[in-house]
Motif scaffolding. Structure first.
Motif, short mmCIF file in Angstrom:
data_model
loop_
_atom_site.label_atom_id
_atom_site.label_comp_id
_atom_site.label_asym_id
_atom_site.label_seq_id
_atom_site.Cartn_x
_atom_site.Cartn_y
_atom_site.Cartn_z
N GLN A 15 0.84 -1.15 -0.07
CA GLN A 15 -0.01 -0.11 -0.02
C GLN A 15 0.85 1.32 0.09
OE1 GLN A 15 -3.51 0.36 -0.20
NE2 GLN A 15 -3.23 2.48 -0.22
N ARG A 16 1.90 1.14 0.56
CA ARG A 16 2.80 2.38 0.74
C ARG A 16 3.50 2.59 -0.58
NH1 ARG A 16 7.87 2.10 4.64
NH2 ARG A 16 8.24 0.20 3.42
N PHE A 17 3.88 1.37 -1.26
CA PHE A 17 4.36 1.69 -2.55
C PHE A 17 3.34 2.32 -3.77
CE2 PHE A 17 5.15 -0.02 -6.78
CZ PHE A 17 6.21 0.19 -7.21
N LEU A 18 2.20 1.84 -3.50
CA LEU A 18 1.25 2.30 -4.51
C LEU A 18 0.73 3.73 -4.17
CD1 LEU A 18 -1.35 1.89 -6.07
CD2 LEU A 18 -2.74 1.21 -4.27
N GLU A 19 0.66 4.11 -3.06
CA GLU A 19 0.52 5.61 -2.60
C GLU A 19 1.74 6.37 -3.41
OE1 GLU A 19 -0.13 6.13 1.39
OE2 GLU A 19 -1.80 4.75 1.67
N ARG A 20 2.95 5.89 -3.20
CA ARG A 20 3.81 6.68 -4.02
C ARG A 20 3.83 6.94 -5.24
NH1 ARG A 20 8.39 7.63 -0.71
NH2 ARG A 20 9.14 8.65 -2.72
N CYS A 21 3.05 5.82 -6.05
CA CYS A 21 2.82 5.97 -7.42
C CYS A 21 1.94 7.07 -7.64
CB CYS A 21 2.39 4.56 -7.79
SG CYS A 21 3.63 3.21 -7.92
N VAL A 22 1.53 7.90 -6.89
CA VAL A 22 0.64 9.03 -7.14
C VAL A 22 1.31 9.94 -8.31
CG1 VAL A 22 1.36 10.38 -5.24
CG2 VAL A 22 -0.81 10.83 -6.08
N VAL A 23 2.59 9.74 -8.35
CA VAL A 23 3.60 10.81 -9.15
C VAL A 23 3.07 10.50 -10.51
CG1 VAL A 23 5.37 10.81 -7.69
CG2 VAL A 23 5.36 9.04 -9.34
N TYR A 24 2.25 9.58 -10.99
CA TYR A 24 1.90 9.34 -12.22
C TYR A 24 0.58 10.18 -12.48
CZ TYR A 24 5.46 6.11 -13.01
OH TYR A 24 6.71 5.43 -13.14
N GLY A 25 0.19 11.02 -11.50
CA GLY A 25 -1.39 11.61 -11.59
C GLY A 25 -1.03 13.08 -11.77
N TYR A 26 -1.99 13.71 -12.31
CA TYR A 26 -2.01 15.24 -12.40
C TYR A 26 -3.25 15.74 -11.73
CZ TYR A 26 -1.76 19.73 -14.76
OH TYR A 26 -1.77 21.02 -14.85
N TRP A 27 -2.98 16.60 -10.84
CA TRP A 27 -4.27 17.05 -9.95
C TRP A 27 -3.94 18.51 -9.40
CZ3 TRP A 27 -7.17 14.77 -5.30
CH2 TRP A 27 -8.43 15.16 -5.21
N PRO A 28 -3.82 19.57 -10.22
CA PRO A 28 -3.59 20.94 -9.95
C PRO A 28 -4.83 21.34 -8.88
CG PRO A 28 -4.14 20.97 -12.34
CD PRO A 28 -3.90 19.54 -11.84
N TRP A 29 -4.27 22.34 -8.15
CA TRP A 29 -5.35 22.60 -7.04
C TRP A 29 -6.63 23.17 -7.71
CZ3 TRP A 29 -4.08 20.80 -2.94
CH2 TRP A 29 -2.75 20.67 -2.52
N HIS A 30 -6.65 23.94 -8.87
CA HIS A 30 -7.74 24.49 -9.45
C HIS A 30 -8.86 23.42 -10.17
CE1 HIS A 30 -5.02 24.32 -12.90
NE2 HIS A 30 -6.04 24.28 -13.59
N GLN A 31 -8.19 22.15 -10.43
CA GLN A 31 -8.78 21.11 -10.84
C GLN A 31 -9.74 20.34 -10.10
OE1 GLN A 31 -6.87 18.98 -14.34
NE2 GLN A 31 -7.18 17.28 -13.39
N PRO A 32 -10.97 19.95 -10.36
CA PRO A 32 -11.90 19.34 -9.46
C PRO A 32 -11.42 17.91 -9.14
CG PRO A 32 -13.00 19.65 -11.49
CD PRO A 32 -11.72 20.41 -11.55
N ALA A 33 -10.76 17.20 -9.93
CA ALA A 33 -10.52 15.87 -9.83
C ALA A 33 -9.29 15.49 -10.65
CB ALA A 33 -11.74 14.90 -10.61
N PRO A 34 -8.58 14.44 -10.05
CA PRO A 34 -7.33 14.02 -10.65
C PRO A 34 -7.45 13.32 -12.07
CG PRO A 34 -7.81 12.34 -8.74
CD PRO A 34 -9.17 13.55 -8.97
N THR A 35 -6.31 13.36 -12.88
CA THR A 35 -6.34 12.52 -14.11
C THR A 35 -4.80 11.79 -14.28
OG1 THR A 35 -5.44 14.38 -15.37
CG2 THR A 35 -7.76 14.05 -15.26
N MET A 36 -4.66 10.76 -14.97
CA MET A 36 -3.59 10.17 -15.32
C MET A 36 -2.86 10.90 -16.25
SD MET A 36 -3.30 7.39 -13.53
CE MET A 36 -1.79 6.71 -14.20
N ARG A 37 -1.51 11.23 -15.92
CA ARG A 37 -0.78 11.99 -16.94
C ARG A 37 -0.58 11.37 -18.24
NH1 ARG A 37 2.61 15.84 -14.47
NH2 ARG A 37 2.58 15.72 -12.15
N ASN A 38 -0.58 9.84 -18.31
CA ASN A 38 -0.71 8.99 -19.52
C ASN A 38 -1.81 8.21 -19.39
OD1 ASN A 38 -0.20 7.74 -21.90
ND2 ASN A 38 1.90 7.08 -21.27
#
Length: 204
Positions: free
Chosen positions: A104-127
């Motif tokens: 689970q710790r490893f999975l949580e660190r894979c968040v780097v593949y997401g994109y979620w700027p503060w103004h955006q209501p929900a996250p998206t995948m970078r690819n």
């Protein structure tokens, strides 16, 4: 010279070297190697990884490349290795109804593949592209049929595969797992062999 052989990397999220998860991941990798793949194994237990603090700094960075985490540990090196793979064998045991804390710790660190700027209501995948395959492996003290229905392990492992741009092509589940006897039954050995061959076959 660049190798033309597919590269399959195993991710062992178990605390037990040579235990049930390690044995099952190794069996799938062995079949993939027989089918012509280059294989390697990453044992999460051997790599110091800090916990994600949910600061979201990595999610603010634009672009298709993964975001940069502020944690200074081995996670970036692990992801560099994994990004070179064509397929994965991801194994983690059941702990308290889901994957264990190590995975689970490893999975949580894979968040780097997401994109979620503060103004955006929900996250998206970078690819959004799914270009790789994955075999998912778990083991439980409870019977496999019961554990798969009552836990969230398969869903979580699919999420991890998705973060690594992979789609699951099959699951190997070992029920009634006995830590003292990690060897696979003949049936599970055949299943592991088939899944390993499928990882090397062309196409998703």
């Amino acid at each position: 010279m660049t190798s033309t052989h597919p590269r399959v990397v195993g991710i062992v999220g178990s605390y037990r070297p040579h235990g049930t998860i390690d044995t099952a991941v190794s069996a799938v990798l062995a079949a993939a190697a027989e089918a012509g793949a280059e294989t390697a194994t990453i044992y999460l237990q051997d790599h110091p990884i800090e916990f994600c603090t949910n600061c979201r700094a990595c999610l603010q960075q634009p672009g298709h490349q993964r975001g940069e985490c502020c944690r200074q540990d081995e996670m970036a090196d692990l992801l560099d290795q994994l990004e070179q793979a064509d397929a994965y064998v991801i194994g983690a045991p059941v702990n308290f109804g889901n994957v264990n804390a190590l995975t689970q710790r490893f999975l949580e660190r894979c968040v780097v593949y997401g994109y979620w700027p503060w103004h955006q209501p929900a996250p998206t995948m970078r690819n959004e592209a799914i270009t790789k395959k994955a075999v998912l492996i778990s083991a439980s003290a409870a019977p496999g049929v019961i554990a798969q229905r009552l836990t969230s392990v398969v869903k979580t492992l699919k999420q991890l595969a998705r973060m690594l741009s992979a789609k699951s092509i099959g699951t190997l589940w070992i029920g009634l797992a006995d830590p003292q006897h990690p060897e696979l039954s003949p049936r599970r050995q055949r299943q592991a062999r088939r899944l390993g061959q499928q990882l090397v076959a062309s196409g998703l």
